[in-house]
Every structure is written in structure tokens, then in C-alpha cells.
Design a protein around this motif. Structure first.
Motif, PDB file in Angstrom:
ATOM      1  N   THR A  47      37.379  61.209  73.027  1.00 50.16           N
ATOM      2  CA  THR A  47      38.513  60.516  72.408  1.00 50.16           C
ATOM      3  C   THR A  47      39.826  60.963  73.053  1.00 50.16           C
ATOM      4  O   THR A  47      40.719  60.139  73.298  1.00 50.16           O
ATOM      5  N   SER A  65      40.324  57.481  66.823  1.00 49.69           N
ATOM      6  CA  SER A  65      38.896  57.385  67.096  1.00 49.69           C
ATOM      7  C   SER A  65      38.329  56.172  66.365  1.00 49.69           C
ATOM      8  O   SER A  65      38.569  55.993  65.182  1.00 49.69           O
ATOM      9  N   ASP A  84      33.130  53.192  69.812  1.00 50.52           N
ATOM     10  CA  ASP A  84      32.409  54.433  69.561  1.00 50.52           C
ATOM     11  C   ASP A  84      31.116  54.042  68.856  1.00 50.52           C
ATOM     12  O   ASP A  84      31.143  53.573  67.725  1.00 50.52           O
ATOM     13  N   GLU A 111      32.576  55.249  73.844  1.00 49.20           N
ATOM     14  CA  GLU A 111      32.183  56.626  73.537  1.00 49.20           C
ATOM     15  C   GLU A 111      30.717  56.634  73.104  1.00 49.20           C
ATOM     16  O   GLU A 111      30.290  55.777  72.369  1.00 49.20           O
TER      17      GLU A 111
HETATM   18 MG   LIG Z   1      35.431  60.873  69.778  1.00 48.81          MG
END
Ligand SMILES: [Mg+2]
Ligand SMILES: Nc1ncnc2c1ncn2[C@@H]1O[C@H](COP(=O)(O)OP(=O)(O)OP(=O)(O)O)[C@@H](O)[C@H]1O
Length: 167
Positions: A47, A65, A84, A111
């Protein structure tokens, strides 16, 4: 043409600022349709890298995030899609229709991309962050196919194949 050729650049980061230098370089090289996968343990800096990358892409405001939202969209020099996938399964990710982002006009940062390896475009830039110490990270940047190999070669040209304290 073989798109599976990998070009590898390793980067030693001794601080958040060092990681930002790499993120800035990659943000400057970013073009529409680029996909960057990020992996590494909890707290490795995925992040933190994404936040620096976003800032250098010209995104204003806070990039947080996307753990609970999975995909967040930002506007910089190019659209930025920050994902993510830590909390979702491969099947759930498949239902999200990520190709719309991967093959769109923006830049994708993913991510925990290794969770969805099967869904990632074959060609992408992969960044692995390994925690060596509280501030030290070993960052492995792998260009999978072109133009990502070229991006890696430019990093190698700038910092050397196995960048150490030459920044
Ligand atoms: Mg992260
Ligand atoms: N060299 C470095 N590069 C990147 N981050 C660093 C470095 N040194 C220390 N840090 C710190 O490590 C932390 C990285 O946290 P970050 O949330 O970016 O990790 P993450 O990989 O996204 O973890 P998660 O998987 O939990 O989302 C930040 O607090 C950052 O300031």
C-alpha cells in the motif's frame, strides 16, 4: 513472439523514501493499459508503494488501502485502479469482471496479485516486496512480456542490475 520472457530488476530499499523513488520512476513510465501486481507479506509496503505511485501519477488526496472495497478508482495523469484482493477468493474475483480494468485505459495496481494469478493478464509487471528489517525491503521487479521488459531494462540502466547503495 514469446510473451513469457521475464526481465528481473532487484532494488534494495532502506526507507520509505527509497521505495517512493522506485514508485516515482514507475509512475513516470506508466502508460494506459499497464497492469502492476504487488505481493509481499503483511506490512511489506504494497500500500505504501501504491500511495507513492498514485501521488507521482498526479492523484490528489488520500489513497487508502482498498482492502474492504476491493477496487478504488482515482484520476491522475491517467485513471488509476487500485485493487486489493486479499479478502476475496479466486471465484469472487472472477465475478468482478476485472478484465474491464486490466484492458481499459487506466493503470491497474493489484495488491496480493498472486491470489488471482490465473486472472492476471499474461503480460504485466510484478513487484515482490520482502521485509528484511524494520525499514529494509528487497524489492524484485519482474517484467513479464513487453512493454514490461522494457520498463525493467530502463530501471536496470538507471540503477544497475542489482541495485544496492547506488541511489
Ligand atoms: Mg496493503
Ligand atoms: N523501505 C520501506 N518501504 C516501504 N514501506 C516501509 C519501508 N520501511 C518502513 N515501511 C513502513 O512499512 C509499512 C508498510 O505498510 P503497508 O500498509 O504499505 O503494507 P502492505 O504490504 O500493504 O500490507 P497489507 O498486506 O497488510 O496491506 C508502512 O508503515 C511503511 O511506512
Amino acid at each position: 513472439m514469446n510473451n513469457n520472457i521475464e526481465t528481473v530488476f532487484t532494488y534494495r530499499s532502506y526507507s520509505l523514501q527509497d521505495t517512493e523513488l522506485l514508485a516515482a520512476e514507475l509512475a513516470a513510465a506508466a502508460a494506459a493499459g499497464m497492469v502492476i501486481g504487488l505481493d509481499g507479506d503483511l506490512g511489506a509496503g504494497k500500500t505504501a508503494f501504491s500511495q507513492s505511485f498514485a501521488r507521482h501519477l498526479g492523484v490528489e488526496g488520500i489513497v487508502s488501502s482498498p482492502t474492504f472495497t476491493i477496487i478504488k478508482e482515482y484520476e491522475g495523469r491517467l485513471p488509476l485502479y487500485h485493487m486489493d484482493v486479499y479478502r476475496i477468493s479466486l471465484h469472487e474475483a472472477d465475478e468482478l469482471g476485472l478484465d474491464e480494468y486490466f484492458y481499459g485505459q487506466g493503470v491497474c495496481l493489484v495488491e496480493w496479485s498472486s491470489i488471482i494469478t490465473e486472472l492476471m493478464p499474461e503480460r504485466h509487471l510484478h513487484i515482490k516486496l520482502a521485509t528484511i528489517g524494520p525499514q529494509e525491503r528487497l524489492i524484485t521487479v519482474t517484467g513479464r512480456g513487453e512493454p514490461y521488459g522494457e520498463v525493467c531494462r530502463a530501471l536496470i540502466q538507471k540503477w544497475g542490475k542489482d541495485n544496492d547503495e547506488s541511489k
